[in-house]
Enzyme design. Structure first.
Site, short mmCIF file in Angstrom:
data_model
loop_
_atom_site.label_atom_id
_atom_site.label_comp_id
_atom_site.label_asym_id
_atom_site.label_seq_id
_atom_site.Cartn_x
_atom_site.Cartn_y
_atom_site.Cartn_z
N GLY A 9 0.61 -1.22 -0.09
CA GLY A 9 -0.05 0.06 0.00
C GLY A 9 1.01 1.24 0.02
O GLY A 9 0.49 2.31 0.83
N ARG A 12 -0.14 5.57 -1.65
CA ARG A 12 -0.92 6.76 -1.00
C ARG A 12 -0.47 6.83 0.38
O ARG A 12 0.07 5.85 0.99
CB ARG A 12 -2.65 6.82 -1.23
CG ARG A 12 -2.97 6.79 -2.56
CD ARG A 12 -4.27 6.89 -2.60
NE ARG A 12 -5.12 5.74 -2.29
CZ ARG A 12 -5.92 5.40 -1.28
NH1 ARG A 12 -6.24 6.43 -0.63
NH2 ARG A 12 -6.67 4.36 -1.25
N THR A 34 -5.35 -0.04 -6.51
CA THR A 34 -5.83 0.59 -7.41
C THR A 34 -5.42 1.90 -7.89
O THR A 34 -5.87 2.24 -9.08
CB THR A 34 -7.62 0.77 -6.71
OG1 THR A 34 -7.43 1.53 -5.64
CG2 THR A 34 -8.37 -0.29 -6.66
N VAL A 58 -3.47 -7.70 -1.51
CA VAL A 58 -3.03 -8.34 -0.40
C VAL A 58 -4.14 -9.31 -0.19
O VAL A 58 -3.83 -10.15 0.61
CB VAL A 58 -2.52 -7.42 0.70
CG1 VAL A 58 -1.63 -6.66 0.29
CG2 VAL A 58 -3.97 -6.66 1.13
N ASN A 84 1.43 -2.42 5.39
CA ASN A 84 0.71 -1.21 5.73
C ASN A 84 -0.51 -0.99 5.04
O ASN A 84 -1.70 -0.64 5.58
CB ASN A 84 1.62 -0.18 5.22
CG ASN A 84 0.93 1.21 5.00
OD1 ASN A 84 0.49 2.02 5.90
ND2 ASN A 84 0.34 1.32 3.73
N TYR A 149 -13.17 -2.48 12.08
CA TYR A 149 -11.93 -2.10 11.85
C TYR A 149 -11.11 -2.30 13.08
O TYR A 149 -9.96 -2.83 13.10
CB TYR A 149 -11.85 -0.56 11.47
CG TYR A 149 -10.58 0.12 11.32
CD1 TYR A 149 -9.84 -0.18 10.09
CD2 TYR A 149 -9.97 0.91 12.34
CE1 TYR A 149 -8.82 0.56 9.80
CE2 TYR A 149 -8.55 1.44 11.98
CZ TYR A 149 -8.10 1.16 10.91
OH TYR A 149 -6.79 1.90 10.67
N ALA A 151 -11.53 -4.52 15.40
CA ALA A 151 -11.10 -5.69 15.68
C ALA A 151 -10.03 -6.44 14.78
O ALA A 151 -9.26 -7.20 15.16
CB ALA A 151 -12.41 -6.77 15.41
N LYS A 153 -7.62 -4.47 13.64
CA LYS A 153 -6.57 -4.15 14.01
C LYS A 153 -5.94 -4.81 15.35
O LYS A 153 -4.74 -4.60 15.47
CB LYS A 153 -6.41 -2.55 13.97
CG LYS A 153 -6.60 -1.87 12.72
CD LYS A 153 -5.51 -2.08 11.72
CE LYS A 153 -5.37 -1.31 10.48
NZ LYS A 153 -4.40 -1.67 9.54
N ILE A 182 -4.44 10.23 11.32
CA ILE A 182 -3.23 10.85 10.62
C ILE A 182 -3.74 11.33 9.48
O ILE A 182 -5.15 10.63 8.68
CB ILE A 182 -2.24 9.47 10.16
CG1 ILE A 182 -1.98 8.80 11.46
CG2 ILE A 182 -1.22 10.06 9.38
CD1 ILE A 182 -1.08 9.74 12.53
#
Ligand code: NDP
Length: 239
Positions: A9, A12, A34, A58, A84, A149, A151, A153, A182
């Site tokens: 990733g 970006r 993408t 991935v 990432n 999200y 869970a 992480k 971020i």
């Protein structure tokens, strides 16, 4: 000898910042999914440093294996892997669809599994390597309306701590970085008002973090030879 880093990733946001920071210091390969134009533009911009962009989903093990073949054909072996690539998933839990849950885990957890399992055998046979997984502050403390999200992480943190213990005797280190809020595309779904309120009410350091600040932490933890199994927060005290 020049080290090689592979960043998933990297087209970006945080991944791109890691690519930029590592370029010139080591061989850099990064994956995109993408954002092909952005990835090829970044590769072109950094061509003097020999940066390589490779397409990879991935979620798909074969795509990961193909991407890895391309990277190894160019650079030989990988010294540092940064997992990432990730996606967000917002919304109240009772409305969470099976598809959204599965896609979040396929990207954020299966992606880490696929890439790590593909890269690790070479690291073990060389008795040397470093893996950094990008988790999130929400994987530590949980976020309202981000159950899938959070869970996913949290799973990345469990993965990191367990694998770190398993492979330490073979000279491989595994760490996680847990960013807070971020300033990347991932945050751009929120309005300026929402972000101002978040900074004022929930981030003691009073602002969003930058992708550069996360990238610096990633390269630090990737390269420090006596840190493994750590979850390094880069969050301005957001909790
Ligand atoms: P962005 O949305 O800016 O970038 C996400 C990156 O992941 C892109 O390069 C994208 O590639 C890639 N990606 C998404 N899905 C896939 C896939 N299926 N296969 C391969 N690559 C994929 O996110 P950030 O830079 O903000 O986030 C990077 C990491 O940091 C993520 O793991 C995220 O969860 C984590 N994080 C981010 C925080 C933030 O506030 N921004 C906070 C905490 C953690 P492409 O564009 O080419 O499709």
């Amino acid at each position: 000898m020049t080290k090689t880093i592979l960043i998933t990733g990297g087209s970006r946001g945080i991944g791109e910042a890691i690519v930029r920071l590592a370029a010139g210091k080591m061989n850099v390969a990064f994956t995109y999914f993408t954002s092909e134009q952005r990835a090829l533009k970044l590769q072109d911009e950094l061509k003097d440093f020999g940066v390589l962009a490779v397409r990879c989903d991935v979620r798909d093990k074969n795509s990961v294996l193909n991407a890895l073949d391309t990277v190894k054909a160019r650079f030989g072996h990988i010294d540092i892997l940064v997992n990432n690539a990730g996606i967000a998933c917002d919304g109240v839990f009772i409305d969470l669809s099976d598809e959204a849950w599965q896609d979040t885990f396929a990207t954020n957890v299966d992606g880490v599994f696929h890439m790590t399992q593909a890269v690790l055998p070479d690291m073990l046979s060389r008795m040397s390597g470093s893996i950094v997984n990008i988790s999130s502050v929400w994987g530590v403390s949980g976020a309202s309306c981000e159950v899938a999200y959070s869970a996913s992480k949290a799973a990345v943190i469990g993965f990191t701590k367990a694998l770190a213990k398993e492979v330490a005797p073979m000279g491989v280190r595994v760490n996680a970085v847990a960013p807070g809020a971020i300033d990347t595309d991932m945050m751009h779904v929120y309005s300026d008002e929402d972000i101002a309120a978040l900074c004022q009410n929930s981030i003691p350091l009073g602002r969003l973090g930058t992708a550069q600040e996360v990238a610096e932490a990633v390269l630090f933890v990737a390269q420090n030879a006596y840190i493994s199994g750590a979850v390094l927060p880069v969050d301005g005290l957001l909790s």
